[in-house]
Design a protein around this motif. Structure first.
Motif: not given
Length: 269
Positions: A210-239
């Motif tokens: 609320n101090d950041l004014k993220l929740i508006n008067d309609n009790n709605v907050m704009r939000t992005g939800i994400y995941r970074a899926e990283f892996s290393k193929p066998k025998g490789s140092k690259d991600i």
């Protein structure tokens, strides 16, 4: 009158009845506007008719201990987002990701359950930039546009949590001008690596949002939800870096820092 005149009158009468029926039908489905249409009639769109993806943050009385275990009974009654997570930039099936959130009138609680056959997490924490080469989940919060540069644009905020519960939190303005010295006040996170992936749990005081004014008067907050899926193929140092999102931003290249990647969280009372 002649037979032709009788037919014409009957047809005319039928047209009148049809027009009247259409008018009655239209009244049944249309919003009623002011008689004077020149006075800027207002169209009201119900929340559940919005095109923006949304999720209801339910209210529960129980508090959760942030330990990455999700062993409190309260989590069992909280609805989840799961099947909506996907790779917007790849035509392959994304691994399972589940997000849940609720509030108790004081704190906003959130959790992720991540299925991952190869969890990348650095053994040594070298500062917030450590997460750049790790698996992680991310939440972005904004109270206005994030990709329309102008002098009055407000910052938006991000937290990135790795499989060990370590956090990179920052504020940022267009474009990707990040302030990593900024910290989300009262943020708590924890995580646990399990046999088939990892679990993340967190808490943010509602006062902070609320101090950041993220929740508006309609009790709605704009939000992005994400995941970074990283892996290393066998025998490789690259991600190999893959990017998962709740909302498809419809950008040519992977990018979370655009308005189109945000959905809405509605806080139920």
């Amino acid at each position: 009158c002649s037979e032709r005149e009788k037919i014409m009158k009957a047809n005319k009468f039928g047209l009148v009845l049809t027009a009247a029926a259409l008018c009655i039908s239209a009244v049944g489905v249309m919003n009623i506007q002011a008689a004077d249409e020149d006075k800027n009639p207002v169209t009201v769109v119900a929340y559940n008719q919005a095109e923006t993806a949304h999720y209801d943050v339910v209210k529960r009385d129980a508090k959760a201990t942030v330990n990455g275990k999700l062993d409190e009974k309260v989590w069992e009654s909280v609805p989840s987002i799961s099947g909506s997570f996907h790779y917007p930039w790849e035509a392959v099936e994304a691994p399972y990701t589940e997000f849940k959130a609720y509030h108790d009138g004081v704190n906003f609680y959130f959790s992720f359950v991540v299925k991952d056959t190869q969890v990348l997490a650095e053994a040594t924490w070298k500062g917030e930039s450590t997460v750049d080469n790790e698996d992680r989940v991310e939440l972005f919060f904004a109270n206005g546009p994030v990709d329309k540069p102008n002098n009055g644009m407000q910052p938006y905020y991000a937290i990135e949590v790795d499989p060990k519960g370590r956090v990179h939190d920052y504020s940022t303005v267009y474009y990707r001008n990040m302030d990593s010295e900024w910290n989300m006040e009262g943020l708590q996170t924890a995580a646990k690596i399990v046999d088939d992936g990892y679990v993340v749990e967190g808490l943010i005081p509602l006062k902070t949002l609320n101090d950041l004014k993220l929740i508006n008067d309609n009790n709605v907050m704009r939000t992005g939800i994400y995941r970074a899926e990283f892996s290393k193929p066998k025998g490789s140092k690259d991600i190999t870096r893959q990017w998962i999102s709740w909302v498809d931003p419809k950008t040519a290249e992977p990018d979370y820092h655009v308005d189109s990647s945000f959905g809405e969280l509605r806080f139920l009372q």
